[in-house]
Design an enzyme around this catalytic site. Sequence first.
Site, PDB file in Angstrom:
ATOM      1  N   CYS A  63       0.819  -1.205   0.000  1.00  0.00           N
ATOM      2  CA  CYS A  63       0.000   0.000   0.000  1.00  0.00           C
ATOM      3  C   CYS A  63       0.860   1.264   0.000  1.00  0.00           C
ATOM      4  CB  CYS A  63      -0.899  -0.027   1.237  1.00  0.00           C
ATOM      5  SG  CYS A  63      -1.757   1.515   1.554  1.00  0.00           S
ATOM      6  N   TYR A 194      -5.854   6.665  -8.795  1.00  0.00           N
ATOM      7  CA  TYR A 194      -7.042   5.881  -8.453  1.00  0.00           C
ATOM      8  C   TYR A 194      -8.277   6.397  -9.177  1.00  0.00           C
ATOM      9  CZ  TYR A 194      -4.368   3.481  -4.931  1.00  0.00           C
ATOM     10  OH  TYR A 194      -3.430   2.701  -4.303  1.00  0.00           O
TER      11      TYR A 194
END
Length: 352
Positions: A63, A194
């Site tokens: 992440c 994203y």
Amino acid sequence: MTTENDQQAPASDDAHSTRGSYVHDGEEFTRDTAYIEDRITRDARDGWPVEAGRYRLVAARACPWANRTVIVRRLLGLEDALSLGLPGPTHDARSWTFDLDPDGKDPVLGIERLQQAFFARFPDYPRGITVPAIVDVPSGGVVTNDFPQITLDFSTEWTEFHRPGAPVLYPEDLREEIDTVNRRVYTEVNNGVYRCGFAGSQESYEAAYDRLFTALDWLEDRLRTQRYLVGDTITEADVRLFTTLVRFDAVYHGHFKCNRSKLAEMPVLSAYARDLFQTPGFGDTVDFVQIKQHYYIVHRDLNPTQIVPVGPDTSFWRTEHGRERLGGSPFGAGTAPGPVRAGEEVTPGHGA
């Protein structure tokens, strides 16, 4: 984070499914930014005092938001004060799991999934189970998952436990400029990839794509004549940009359709990113194998086959960057961190 704070996969009959819904037809991607805002401070303003050995940082290597905390912890030398738990690169429908640890349990917290720490404090916690998270070891309950604040507090509240020679990552005289740069980098780049990848319509994708590359062009120009984003040394701003750039060619370029150009084709940004990668505390926290496994396996609506690409060639990250000619010093009056702590090394063959 669910997947770097993406939307949480709904529960399903298959408790170990990695399936989640990250793309919603016709919709622009909107990140859920409602975090647990408690802070660990010297004055214990929220009931959580800075205290060596009391807390555990849970941060998956896959992440980018969690990677920030691992970098800052290492740069500041907080290893003795704050232990590190590392979930595996994928998660099931309930949360990140400690499948890399013996018996599938975190050796300090004794839990199989991060969800248990959230539920220990909030039994009906309704939101995504996200990394990074800091857990109170005595109670087993989560303290905070507010990732932008966590690293700032490492710099400003945990100073008693900084190593000798720790860099000043959030200097008072540069905070306004750092905050301004960070806002644009977050909205347009960190979250921008994203918004491209999880766009639910052609229109929203193209708008996100244009915003992303406009910002990358701005960064290319900004960094053409200065070695670091703000000032003459590494700051919080560089940490926040780096974790997106280091994932760009491996996942965002193809998986998220951010394909106007690869990082390797942007001469200034690629040299800047390689400069940071080769600086102790940055590249030695990066696990390219886990990064690719996470995105390509978890995002099944984007990659139904779950096939993980073999490339790109990571030897690129060790090539000469030439940024020293711009002056500056990575740690200012400080020093580089020492070797990575035993047991916290990136798996051999997973780096560059």
